[in-house]
Design a protein around this motif. Structure first.
Motif, mmCIF file in Angstrom:
data_model
loop_
_atom_site.group_PDB
_atom_site.id
_atom_site.type_symbol
_atom_site.label_atom_id
_atom_site.label_comp_id
_atom_site.label_asym_id
_atom_site.label_seq_id
_atom_site.Cartn_x
_atom_site.Cartn_y
_atom_site.Cartn_z
ATOM 1 N N GLY A 15 3.066 9.221 -14.808
ATOM 2 C CA GLY A 15 4.265 9.006 -14.670
ATOM 3 C C GLY A 15 4.679 10.688 -14.837
ATOM 4 O O GLY A 15 3.841 11.600 -15.356
ATOM 5 N N ALA A 16 6.066 11.059 -15.287
ATOM 6 C CA ALA A 16 6.293 12.491 -15.105
ATOM 7 C C ALA A 16 7.831 12.074 -15.886
ATOM 8 O O ALA A 16 8.924 11.115 -15.828
ATOM 9 C CB ALA A 16 6.752 12.544 -13.771
ATOM 10 N N THR A 17 7.726 13.215 -17.013
ATOM 11 C CA THR A 17 8.237 12.958 -18.098
ATOM 12 C C THR A 17 9.252 15.071 -17.701
ATOM 13 O O THR A 17 8.307 15.706 -18.150
ATOM 14 C CB THR A 17 8.529 13.200 -19.674
ATOM 15 N N VAL A 18 9.843 14.671 -17.538
ATOM 16 C CA VAL A 18 11.493 15.759 -17.207
ATOM 17 C C VAL A 18 11.824 16.558 -18.760
ATOM 18 O O VAL A 18 12.087 15.791 -18.965
ATOM 19 C CB VAL A 18 12.360 15.775 -16.387
ATOM 20 N N LEU A 19 11.660 18.162 -19.367
ATOM 21 C CA LEU A 19 11.478 18.374 -20.373
ATOM 22 C C LEU A 19 12.721 19.815 -20.047
ATOM 23 O O LEU A 19 12.640 20.148 -18.958
ATOM 24 C CB LEU A 19 10.416 18.828 -20.965
ATOM 25 N N LEU A 20 13.573 19.602 -20.543
ATOM 26 C CA LEU A 20 14.113 21.010 -20.483
ATOM 27 C C LEU A 20 13.826 22.336 -21.152
ATOM 28 O O LEU A 20 12.278 22.184 -21.836
ATOM 29 C CB LEU A 20 15.681 21.579 -21.364
ATOM 30 N N ARG A 21 13.313 23.001 -20.098
ATOM 31 C CA ARG A 21 12.576 24.667 -20.713
ATOM 32 C C ARG A 21 13.029 25.602 -20.861
ATOM 33 O O ARG A 21 14.840 26.108 -20.774
ATOM 34 C CB ARG A 21 12.447 25.577 -18.757
ATOM 35 N N GLU A 22 13.017 25.854 -22.418
ATOM 36 C CA GLU A 22 13.414 26.683 -23.150
ATOM 37 C C GLU A 22 13.187 28.255 -22.491
ATOM 38 O O GLU A 22 12.033 28.409 -22.109
ATOM 39 C CB GLU A 22 13.421 26.455 -24.541
ATOM 40 N N PRO A 23 13.714 29.544 -23.404
ATOM 41 C CA PRO A 23 13.392 30.830 -23.412
ATOM 42 C C PRO A 23 11.644 30.362 -23.705
ATOM 43 O O PRO A 23 11.381 30.254 -24.667
ATOM 44 C CB PRO A 23 14.347 31.423 -24.601
ATOM 45 N N GLY A 24 11.500 31.628 -22.921
ATOM 46 C CA GLY A 24 9.528 32.069 -22.740
ATOM 47 C C GLY A 24 8.965 30.781 -22.373
ATOM 48 O O GLY A 24 7.940 30.594 -22.573
ATOM 49 N N GLY A 25 9.999 29.407 -21.592
ATOM 50 C CA GLY A 25 8.355 28.504 -20.930
ATOM 51 C C GLY A 25 8.869 27.880 -21.835
ATOM 52 O O GLY A 25 7.499 26.628 -21.564
ATOM 53 N N ARG A 26 8.908 27.483 -23.211
ATOM 54 C CA ARG A 26 8.318 26.411 -23.855
ATOM 55 C C ARG A 26 9.253 25.021 -23.676
ATOM 56 O O ARG A 26 10.115 25.246 -23.119
ATOM 57 C CB ARG A 26 9.580 26.716 -24.914
ATOM 58 N N PRO A 27 8.295 24.225 -24.019
ATOM 59 C CA PRO A 27 9.038 23.043 -23.253
ATOM 60 C C PRO A 27 9.945 22.385 -24.656
ATOM 61 O O PRO A 27 9.851 22.603 -25.206
ATOM 62 C CB PRO A 27 7.895 22.104 -23.924
ATOM 63 N N GLY A 28 11.364 21.747 -24.050
ATOM 64 C CA GLY A 28 12.238 21.614 -24.854
ATOM 65 C C GLY A 28 12.209 20.312 -25.205
ATOM 66 O O GLY A 28 10.975 19.327 -24.623
ATOM 67 N N GLU A 29 13.635 19.668 -24.987
ATOM 68 C CA GLU A 29 13.882 18.144 -24.784
ATOM 69 C C GLU A 29 13.641 17.006 -24.133
ATOM 70 O O GLU A 29 13.331 17.660 -22.759
ATOM 71 C CB GLU A 29 15.824 18.415 -25.099
ATOM 72 N N VAL A 30 13.165 15.807 -24.121
ATOM 73 C CA VAL A 30 12.916 15.056 -22.977
ATOM 74 C C VAL A 30 14.496 14.877 -22.527
ATOM 75 O O VAL A 30 14.790 14.133 -23.153
ATOM 76 C CB VAL A 30 12.232 13.858 -23.139
ATOM 77 N N LEU A 31 14.200 14.657 -21.448
ATOM 78 C CA LEU A 31 15.879 14.718 -20.507
ATOM 79 C C LEU A 31 15.694 13.535 -20.158
ATOM 80 O O LEU A 31 16.588 12.733 -19.347
ATOM 81 C CB LEU A 31 16.018 15.858 -19.520
ATOM 82 N N ALA A 32 14.343 12.978 -19.283
ATOM 83 C CA ALA A 32 14.281 11.796 -17.720
ATOM 84 C C ALA A 32 12.973 11.612 -17.687
ATOM 85 O O ALA A 32 12.046 12.632 -18.045
ATOM 86 C CB ALA A 32 15.582 12.066 -16.870
ATOM 87 N N HIS A 33 12.731 10.365 -17.401
ATOM 88 C CA HIS A 33 11.541 10.039 -16.446
ATOM 89 C C HIS A 33 11.663 9.747 -15.199
ATOM 90 O O HIS A 33 12.702 9.495 -14.669
ATOM 91 C CB HIS A 33 10.737 8.465 -17.353
ATOM 92 N N GLY A 34 9.974 10.317 -14.399
ATOM 93 C CA GLY A 34 10.250 10.276 -13.070
ATOM 94 C C GLY A 34 8.551 9.539 -12.447
ATOM 95 O O GLY A 34 7.792 9.660 -12.942
#
Length: 188
Positions: free
Chosen positions: A12-31
């Motif tokens: 599975g793949a979970t798409v996350l928002l990329r925050e400033p500095g490259g940090r993982p942010g909010e979960v947006l979708a699955h693929g």
């Protein structure tokens, strides 16, 4: 809808928002992986259509045989949408900046095979890819497409164009062309 478990572990793949500095942010979708460097997100939320956003993709295998999870930045985003004969489908295709180590997720398929599967499953991309042998499992929170059809204005009624949009960014069916098939433009 094909919700039968696959014989292989699911990737599975979970798409996350990329925050400033490259940090993982909010979960947006699955693929799921459609190639070693490509992730497909069926029925993407509107935020994936924002050209100013950057994304990370968290890829994991279940059950985990010990290879662990990985997080890879997305290098861009392509959108594809289809509305024809009562079939509605949409997908975001995210190329990755480097290959995933979960390469077993992408079996060989052809454009014709994908076309037939998408039509047979009435645009349900989770079921269409699972039917073709992809080790995917629909996440519980991805059971239904989002209520908003924000992508309708960009949809095509041409199944071949839609399949090119979800297939060609990966190596799953544009590189592996059936012997009697030709690439657009007439070259084999």
């Amino acid at each position: 809808m094909n919700d039968q478990p696959t014989r292989n572990p699911s990737v599975g793949a979970t798409v996350l928002l990329r925050e400033p500095g490259g940090r993982p942010g909010e979960v947006l979708a699955h693929g799921f992986l459609t190639g070693t460097t490509t992730v497909l997100v069926p029925d993407p939320p509107v935020v994936l259509g924002d050209p100013w956003r950057r994304f990370l993709v968290h890829i994991s295998q279940s059950p985990d045989p010990g290879g662990g999870a990985e997080t890879i930045p997305a290098a861009g985003l392509n959108l594809a949408a289809l509305v024809v004969d009562g079939i509605r489908a949409s997908a975001a295709v995210l190329p990755l900046v480097r290959p995933s180590r979960h390469t077993e997720a992408a079996p060989d398929i052809t454009r014709d095979g994908l076309t037939e599967s998408v039509l047979r499953h009435r645009g349900d991309l989770w079921a269409a890819y699972a039917d073709l042998g992809y080790p995917v499992a629909r996440p519980p929170d991805a059971l239904a497409p989002p209520p908003e059809a924000w992508w309708l204005a960009a949809a095509t009624a041409d199944v071949a164009i839609f399949i090119e949009g979800v297939c060609c960014p990966s190596t799953s069916c544009c590189v592996r062309i059936a012997p009697d098939e030709k690439r657009p433009g007439g070259t084999p």
